[in-house]
Scaffold this motif. Structure first.
Motif, PDB file in Angstrom:
ATOM      1  N   ASP A  25      43.837  46.507  47.205  1.00  0.00           N
ATOM      2  CA  ASP A  25      44.082  45.071  47.393  1.00  0.00           C
ATOM      3  C   ASP A  25      43.116  44.235  46.560  1.00  0.00           C
ATOM      4  OD1 ASP A  25      46.146  45.623  49.137  1.00  0.00           O
ATOM      5  OD2 ASP A  25      44.993  45.183  50.952  1.00  0.00           O
ATOM      6  N   ASN A  26      41.837  44.609  46.574  1.00  0.00           N
ATOM      7  CA  ASN A  26      40.845  43.868  45.801  1.00  0.00           C
ATOM      8  C   ASN A  26      41.078  44.017  44.304  1.00  0.00           C
ATOM      9  OD1 ASN A  26      38.941  42.477  47.605  1.00  0.00           O
ATOM     10  ND2 ASN A  26      38.615  44.528  48.414  1.00  0.00           N
ATOM     11  N   THR A  65      43.924  44.602  42.850  1.00  0.00           N
ATOM     12  CA  THR A  65      45.137  43.850  42.549  1.00  0.00           C
ATOM     13  C   THR A  65      44.842  42.364  42.447  1.00  0.00           C
ATOM     14  OG1 THR A  65      46.501  45.517  43.641  1.00  0.00           O
ATOM     15  CG2 THR A  65      47.486  43.342  43.329  1.00  0.00           C
ATOM     16  N   GLU A  66      44.056  41.852  43.378  1.00  0.00           N
ATOM     17  CA  GLU A  66      43.687  40.437  43.362  1.00  0.00           C
ATOM     18  C   GLU A  66      42.893  40.100  42.095  1.00  0.00           C
ATOM     19  OE1 GLU A  66      44.183  36.740  44.644  1.00  0.00           O
ATOM     20  OE2 GLU A  66      44.997  38.491  45.692  1.00  0.00           O
ATOM     21  N   CYS A  82      45.267  39.912  39.198  1.00  0.00           N
ATOM     22  CA  CYS A  82      46.042  38.662  39.222  1.00  0.00           C
ATOM     23  C   CYS A  82      45.218  37.507  38.664  1.00  0.00           C
ATOM     24  CB  CYS A  82      46.503  38.342  40.643  1.00  0.00           C
ATOM     25  SG  CYS A  82      47.786  39.430  41.258  1.00  0.00           S
TER      26      CYS A  82
END
Length: 88
Positions: free
Chosen positions: A57-58, A60-61, A64
């Protein structure tokens, strides 16, 4: 409310990702990553699985944020380049 035209372009053109062909090499790495992910998850307990998901998640963020920043800076550079070429 989006604060700039670059934010508007980046966040509202939903068809753009569908138009980009990342190529066979990208697809190969994507497929390999999925296989590694699946194998790794099979070996994890719940706590390790949760940590892996948080890591992903981190990451991916971060990707982005990086993609949006690179997009905006690329547009700005392109505009400055065109203006400089036209002023000579």
């Amino acid at each position: 409310m989006l604060k700039s035209i670059l934010n508007y372009i980046y966040h509202t053109d939903e068809s753009l990702p569908e138009c980009i062909n990342y190529g066979d090499k990208y697809r190969m790495h994507f497929d390999e990553s999925c296989k590694c992910y699946d194998k790794l998850k099979e070996t994890f307990n719940k706590e390790e699985d949760k940590l892996l998901e948080e890591l992903i998640d981190n990451q991916t963020e971060m990707e982005c944020i990086s993609s949006e920043t690179n997009f905006k800076e690329g547009i700005k550079f392109g505009i400055r380049f065109i203006l400089e070429c036209m002023s000579d």
